[in-house]
Design a protein around this motif. Structure first.
Motif, PDB file in Angstrom:
ATOM      1  N   LYS A 199     130.335-122.291  -9.472  1.00 44.74           N
ATOM      2  CA  LYS A 199     130.624-123.798  -8.663  1.00 44.74           C
ATOM      3  C   LYS A 199     131.426-123.524  -7.153  1.00 44.74           C
ATOM      4  O   LYS A 199     130.993-124.547  -6.536  1.00 44.74           O
ATOM      5  CB  LYS A 199     131.357-124.752  -9.553  1.00 44.74           C
ATOM      6  CG  LYS A 199     130.612-125.019 -10.864  1.00 44.74           C
ATOM      7  CD  LYS A 199     131.488-125.776 -11.633  1.00 44.74           C
ATOM      8  CE  LYS A 199     130.639-126.426 -13.095  1.00 44.74           C
ATOM      9  NZ  LYS A 199     131.730-127.406 -13.968  1.00 44.74           N
ATOM     10  N   ASP A 200     132.011-122.503  -7.229  1.00 45.80           N
ATOM     11  CA  ASP A 200     132.717-122.255  -5.945  1.00 45.80           C
ATOM     12  C   ASP A 200     131.937-121.804  -4.988  1.00 45.80           C
ATOM     13  O   ASP A 200     131.027-120.683  -4.911  1.00 45.80           O
ATOM     14  CB  ASP A 200     133.668-121.272  -6.170  1.00 45.80           C
ATOM     15  CG  ASP A 200     135.044-121.198  -5.102  1.00 45.80           C
ATOM     16  OD1 ASP A 200     134.388-121.442  -3.900  1.00 45.80           O
ATOM     17  OD2 ASP A 200     135.860-121.073  -5.247  1.00 45.80           O
ATOM     18  N   THR A 201     131.612-122.285  -3.604  1.00 45.98           N
ATOM     19  CA  THR A 201     130.547-121.812  -2.768  1.00 45.98           C
ATOM     20  C   THR A 201     131.153-120.857  -2.008  1.00 45.98           C
ATOM     21  O   THR A 201     130.441-120.396  -1.088  1.00 45.98           O
ATOM     22  CB  THR A 201     130.527-123.406  -1.795  1.00 45.98           C
ATOM     23  OG1 THR A 201     131.752-123.513  -1.189  1.00 45.98           O
ATOM     24  CG2 THR A 201     129.878-124.552  -2.487  1.00 45.98           C
ATOM     25  N   LYS A 227     123.697-115.581  -2.727  1.00 42.26           N
ATOM     26  CA  LYS A 227     123.273-117.013  -2.187  1.00 42.26           C
ATOM     27  C   LYS A 227     122.207-117.192  -1.431  1.00 42.26           C
ATOM     28  O   LYS A 227     122.004-116.446  -0.544  1.00 42.26           O
ATOM     29  CB  LYS A 227     124.483-117.532  -1.837  1.00 42.26           C
ATOM     30  CG  LYS A 227     124.590-118.954  -1.438  1.00 42.26           C
ATOM     31  CD  LYS A 227     125.639-119.414  -0.796  1.00 42.26           C
ATOM     32  CE  LYS A 227     127.155-119.071  -1.627  1.00 42.26           C
ATOM     33  NZ  LYS A 227     128.495-119.440  -0.865  1.00 42.26           N
TER      34      LYS A 227
END
Length: 373
Positions: A199-201, A227
């Motif tokens: 969830k942490d970008t 990513k």
């Protein structure tokens, strides 16, 4: 005639029969099911996690392929090429292929062939063999009855899709989104695909995808995506698998002619392993202090401090080589100071000119922020 007798192979591997999954609060809240046009019955992410937790197989054999493309510059490739061919820890790039046989507790074998030789590791009841073709040597030991396969021989290498999945599932926390994309096909078998996403970008990891066998419930493939990437940076997958229990002959080993055989005890093997680790540590740069971990989960950063100089220890050549390697990397600077940056698709490393090192599966900006504190 046993394939093992005619073609000895490399490295110990014991596939786990089941993953033990501890799920953090809220981790499996998602209930996205398999697509409507899938030939498989719908299963939610939570149900798939339970399937993996309770999976058990009596035996199987197959071919496992590991591939990696971490998007590292030439310096990392040079380091990786210095490692022995066929070493499963070489995941900086390239590919490793292994044959796996498993027939329950007490019978397991892995075969991996490298360009510079082969090594065989096999567990057959109380007998454990390690054979290295390059050295024309074999080590034999007898382990106490009831010793689990994985404890018969020290091992800290990357393993099968099952054990790669264990590591991914163990990382599940409330910071992880858990979904399923529906059906997949791996090694000719139907599978569900479970997706773990940070969830942490600031994490460079986009997704970890686990293809879970629809019938046997063990992971057949694990893909790690950077990513925004369309192809996995790391893949550990069965290329072929059969759930027929292998013949007992597959676990018998006869040392080839002119092989030096050493009898050892589990204690002696552990001592040799500890000695090897110690020698390995001595070859690494000394640290001014123990490493610390900043943050947790997907975005944790390891921070350590290198000594001011290695000249006093008589390692001038090592120091010069390290500096030459650093000079290949891009020079960066900021309020934290100046240094060099190693940036790959799945991790970044910042080495400051004052001897600090920051490494993590995060963006360079996150490392620079940690260096500022």
């Amino acid at each position: 005639m046993s394939v093992f007798r005619s073609r000895p192979a490399l490295r110990w591997l014991v596939p786990s029969a089941a993953a033990v999954v501890i799920i953090g609060g809220g981790a499996a809240a998602g209930t996205i099911v398999a697509s409507a046009d899938s030939p498989l019955p719908a299963r939610s992410a939570a149900q798939l996690l339970v399937d993996v937790q309770n999976a058990k197989v009596d035996g199987f054999s197959g071919t496992v392929v590991e591939t990696a493309d971490l998007g590292l510059p030439a310096i990392a490739g040079a380091v990786g090429n210095a490692a022995p061919s066929g070493d499963l820890t070489r995941l900086l790039g390239g590919s490793n292929t292994a044959r796996v046989w498993y027939a329950g507790e007490g019978q397991a074998r892995l075969a991996l062939v490298g360009t510079d030789g082969e090594t065989d590791m096999i567990r057959n009841g109380n007998d454990v063999w390690l054979w290295r073709s390059a050295e024309h040597s074999a080590t034999h030991l007898s382990v106490p009855a009831g010793t689990p396969d994985k404890k018969a021989v020290p091992n800290n290498m990357p393993l099968t899709p099952q054990e790669a999945a264990d590591q991914a599932l163990a990382a599940i926390t409330p910071t992880t989104k858990v979904d399923t994309t529906g059906a997949a096909k791996v090694a000719g078998r139907d599978a569900y695909e479970l997706v773990l996403s940070p969830k942490d970008t600031t994490s460079l990891v986009g997704q970890v995808r686990l293809a879970i066998d629809a019938e046997k419930h063990i992971p057949l493939r694990v893909d790690v995506y950077a990513k925004n990437a369309t192809n996995p940076a790391v893949r550990v997958a069965f290329q072929q698998i059969s759930f027929t229990t292998p013949d007992a002959q597959e676990f018998k080993f006869n040392p080839p002619p002119n092989t030096k055989v050493t009898e050892a005890s589990p204690k002696q093997l552990q001592q040799e392993h500890a000695k090897a680790l110690q020698e390995q540590q001595q070859k690494k740069p000394a640290l001014a202090a123990s490493p610390t971990v900043i943050g947790k989960g997907w975005t944790s950063i390891v921070s350590l401090k290198l000594p001011a100089s290695s000249a006093a220890s008589g390692k001038k050549d090592d120091s010069a080589q390290m500096q030459a390697a650093l000079n290949i990397l891009p020079k960066v600077s900021g309020s934290w100071g100046s240094g060099h940056l190693l940036s790959g698709s799945l991790f970044s490393a910042l080495i400051t000119d004052d001897g600090r090192v920051f490494v993590g599966a995060v963006t360079p900006a996150a490392l620079e922020a940690a260096a500022t504190k």
